[in-house]
Motif scaffolding. Structure first.
Motif, PDB file in Angstrom:
ATOM      1  N   UNK A   1       0.771  -1.331  -0.102  1.00  0.00           N
ATOM      2  CA  UNK A   1      -0.177  -0.006   0.027  1.00  0.00           C
ATOM      3  C   UNK A   1       0.811   1.346   0.003  1.00  0.00           C
ATOM      4  N   UNK A   2       0.305   2.347  -0.625  1.00  0.00           N
ATOM      5  CA  UNK A   2       1.137   3.809  -0.528  1.00  0.00           C
ATOM      6  C   UNK A   2       1.145   4.208   0.903  1.00  0.00           C
ATOM      7  N   UNK A   3       2.265   4.638   1.379  1.00  0.00           N
ATOM      8  CA  UNK A   3       2.394   5.328   2.404  1.00  0.00           C
ATOM      9  C   UNK A   3       2.688   6.745   2.238  1.00  0.00           C
ATOM     10  N   UNK A   4       3.012   7.292   1.028  1.00  0.00           N
ATOM     11  CA  UNK A   4       3.361   8.520   1.025  1.00  0.00           C
ATOM     12  C   UNK A   4       2.151   9.021  -0.235  1.00  0.00           C
ATOM     13  N   UNK A   5       1.401  10.177  -0.116  1.00  0.00           N
ATOM     14  CA  UNK A   5       0.663  10.271  -1.120  1.00  0.00           C
ATOM     15  C   UNK A   5       1.246  10.633  -2.379  1.00  0.00           C
ATOM     16  N   UNK A   6       0.544   9.792  -3.558  1.00  0.00           N
ATOM     17  CA  UNK A   6       1.289  10.078  -5.092  1.00  0.00           C
ATOM     18  C   UNK A   6       2.246   8.913  -5.172  1.00  0.00           C
ATOM     19  N   UNK A   7       2.818   8.205  -4.302  1.00  0.00           N
ATOM     20  CA  UNK A   7       3.845   7.181  -4.435  1.00  0.00           C
ATOM     21  C   UNK A   7       3.344   5.787  -3.919  1.00  0.00           C
ATOM     22  N   UNK A   8       3.765   4.836  -4.808  1.00  0.00           N
ATOM     23  CA  UNK A   8       3.285   3.541  -4.474  1.00  0.00           C
ATOM     24  C   UNK A   8       4.532   2.418  -4.710  1.00  0.00           C
ATOM     25  N   UNK A   9       4.913   1.762  -3.681  1.00  0.00           N
ATOM     26  CA  UNK A   9       6.000   0.842  -3.978  1.00  0.00           C
ATOM     27  C   UNK A   9       5.846  -0.460  -3.684  1.00  0.00           C
ATOM     28  N   UNK A  10       5.992  -1.594  -4.534  1.00  0.00           N
ATOM     29  CA  UNK A  10       5.656  -2.826  -4.177  1.00  0.00           C
ATOM     30  C   UNK A  10       6.679  -3.785  -4.650  1.00  0.00           C
ATOM     31  N   UNK A  11       7.764  -4.282  -3.612  1.00  0.00           N
ATOM     32  CA  UNK A  11       9.097  -4.934  -3.921  1.00  0.00           C
ATOM     33  C   UNK A  11       8.803  -6.150  -4.323  1.00  0.00           C
ATOM     34  N   UNK A  12       7.602  -6.987  -3.916  1.00  0.00           N
ATOM     35  CA  UNK A  12       7.187  -8.276  -4.807  1.00  0.00           C
ATOM     36  C   UNK A  12       6.186  -8.401  -5.799  1.00  0.00           C
ATOM     37  N   UNK A  13       6.496  -7.391  -6.641  1.00  0.00           N
ATOM     38  CA  UNK A  13       5.182  -7.323  -7.730  1.00  0.00           C
ATOM     39  C   UNK A  13       5.195  -8.595  -8.583  1.00  0.00           C
ATOM     40  N   UNK A  14       6.478  -8.690  -8.976  1.00  0.00           N
ATOM     41  CA  UNK A  14       6.767  -9.682 -10.065  1.00  0.00           C
ATOM     42  C   UNK A  14       6.982 -11.133  -9.733  1.00  0.00           C
ATOM     43  N   UNK A  15       6.072 -11.975  -9.936  1.00  0.00           N
ATOM     44  CA  UNK A  15       6.196 -13.477  -9.801  1.00  0.00           C
ATOM     45  C   UNK A  15       7.342 -14.046 -10.298  1.00  0.00           C
ATOM     46  N   UNK A  16       7.931 -15.271 -10.279  1.00  0.00           N
ATOM     47  CA  UNK A  16       9.055 -15.876 -10.925  1.00  0.00           C
ATOM     48  C   UNK A  16       8.655 -16.187 -12.303  1.00  0.00           C
ATOM     49  N   UNK A  17       7.313 -16.477 -12.546  1.00  0.00           N
ATOM     50  CA  UNK A  17       6.793 -17.058 -13.768  1.00  0.00           C
ATOM     51  C   UNK A  17       6.710 -16.021 -14.736  1.00  0.00           C
ATOM     52  N   UNK A  18       6.171 -14.722 -14.240  1.00  0.00           N
ATOM     53  CA  UNK A  18       5.997 -13.709 -14.982  1.00  0.00           C
ATOM     54  C   UNK A  18       7.593 -13.018 -15.222  1.00  0.00           C
ATOM     55  N   UNK A  19       8.332 -13.064 -14.465  1.00  0.00           N
ATOM     56  CA  UNK A  19       9.580 -12.554 -14.763  1.00  0.00           C
ATOM     57  C   UNK A  19      10.278 -13.500 -15.656  1.00  0.00           C
ATOM     58  N   UNK A  20      10.183 -14.795 -15.740  1.00  0.00           N
ATOM     59  CA  UNK A  20      10.708 -15.765 -16.882  1.00  0.00           C
ATOM     60  C   UNK A  20       9.974 -15.354 -18.201  1.00  0.00           C
ATOM     61  N   UNK A  21       8.938 -15.036 -18.264  1.00  0.00           N
ATOM     62  CA  UNK A  21       8.290 -14.806 -19.558  1.00  0.00           C
ATOM     63  C   UNK A  21       8.744 -13.371 -19.994  1.00  0.00           C
ATOM     64  N   UNK A  22       8.671 -12.477 -19.146  1.00  0.00           N
ATOM     65  CA  UNK A  22       9.399 -11.044 -19.869  1.00  0.00           C
ATOM     66  C   UNK A  22      10.734 -11.173 -20.355  1.00  0.00           C
ATOM     67  N   UNK A  23      11.528 -12.042 -19.521  1.00  0.00           N
ATOM     68  CA  UNK A  23      12.982 -12.171 -20.079  1.00  0.00           C
ATOM     69  C   UNK A  23      13.122 -13.215 -21.423  1.00  0.00           C
ATOM     70  N   UNK A  24      12.016 -13.877 -21.344  1.00  0.00           N
ATOM     71  CA  UNK A  24      12.083 -14.673 -22.575  1.00  0.00           C
ATOM     72  C   UNK A  24      11.638 -13.603 -23.837  1.00  0.00           C
ATOM     73  N   UNK A  25      10.639 -12.907 -23.618  1.00  0.00           N
ATOM     74  CA  UNK A  25      10.652 -12.025 -24.749  1.00  0.00           C
ATOM     75  C   UNK A  25      11.635 -10.888 -25.003  1.00  0.00           C
ATOM     76  N   UNK A  26      12.384 -10.526 -23.904  1.00  0.00           N
ATOM     77  CA  UNK A  26      13.492  -9.565 -24.292  1.00  0.00           C
ATOM     78  C   UNK A  26      14.397 -10.320 -25.049  1.00  0.00           C
TER      79      UNK A  26
END
Length: 285
Positions: free
Chosen positions: A12-37
């Motif tokens: 969740x956002x702690x500062x108005x206008x900013x949002x940070x999620x350190x664990x947004x990307x799953x391993x499966x999603x990461x692998x697919x992004x790198x495969x495309x790259x």
């Protein structure tokens, strides 16, 4: 549209206008992004046109890092998108988001719409352009030179910005305007981790402050195989923004001068991209 991969967390956002999620990307999603790259060939772009006079006091140079764009390509030599006056001949139609990124964009847009209202969220806003920045070291005259940084700047595209990071963590800072001889005043900073999502928007973070990547770590041991010569990539960042659709044009609709500026780049892209090969053919090139 529901994500195909479970997100690892919903920060969740702690500062108005900013949002940070350190664990947004799953391993499966990461692998697919790198495969495309692995299928694309980033460019080393020149900062300025090879055909028009350089701005006063400037010399021709390449960007510090290889780049790739999706949705629409803002070539550096066309001087990027800078409303209200710098909107024509700036944004050239480019390849659509691959499936690996499109499903993530849907989630990014949903989070942004939950955060921003009124003037901070343009009525037609959607993430339709993505700058893929490669951060690392460049081989220059037989030695490796670390170029993993971005100086103070603003993103002039309207509405919220979404940033997805892979690889080594990066120190991202918001700073006040610099004056000669004075140190920057850092008003907010965040280490961007591997697989993280950052969202920012609103007047404070888009208009009243600049942002930069101060440095990129080397401790995680991340290295990526990318189709770029003489460059060692340790971080990849995908920055998603919104350009009003009326300002995005096909290559054939650029002015003659703008076509001339970017034709060599489009031809390099067309060697590996059906989209850009078709764009050249449509323009009779």
């Amino acid at each position: 549209m529901r994500s195909r991969w479970p997100l690892r967390s919903r920060a969740r956002s702690r500062t108005p206008g900013l949002h940070y999620d350190a664990g947004f990307l799953s391993k499966a999603a990461r692998a697919e992004v790198l495969s495309w790259l692995s299928t694309v060939y980033p460019l080393w772009e020149n900062r300025f046109s090879e055909h028009r006079p350089l701005p006063p006091g400037e010399t021709q140079r390449q960007l510090l890092r290889p780049v790739y764009w999706l949705g629409n390509w803002q070539f550096a030599c066309l001087d990027y998108y800078r409303p209200p006056h710098g909107v024509l001949d700036r944004c050239v139609e480019a390849e659509p988001f691959p499936k690996a990124l499109a499903v993530l964009v849907t989630e990014m847009e949903a989070r942004a719409r939950g955060m921003f209202r009124g003037d901070d969220m343009p009525p037609a806003w959607h993430l339709n352009t993505c700058l893929v920045n490669l951060y690392g070291s460049r081989l220059e005259a037989g030695r490796w030179v670390d170029t993993a940084r971005v100086g103070e700047h603003k993103d002039f595209e309207p509405g919220p910005v979404a940033s997805l990071s892979l690889g080594e963590r990066a120190l991202f800072q918001f700073v006040t305007s610099s004056r000669p001889g004075e140190r920057d005043d850092v008003v907010e900073q965040q280490w961007l981790d591997d697989g993280s999502l950052q969202l920012f928007g609103g007047e404070r973070w888009k208009s009243r402050t600049f942002h930069r990547v101060q440095r990129v770590d080397t401790k995680g041991g991340h290295r990526f195989e990318v189709n770029v010569s003489d460059f060692e990539t340790r971080r990849i960042n995908f920055t998603f923004r919104y350009v009003p659709d009326r300002h995005v044009v096909p290559f054939k609709a650029l002015s003659p001068d703008a076509q001339r500026d970017v034709e060599a780049s489009v031809r390099r892209l067309a060697q590996h991209s059906r989209f850009f090969a078709a764009a050249l053919a449509a323009a009779g090139r």
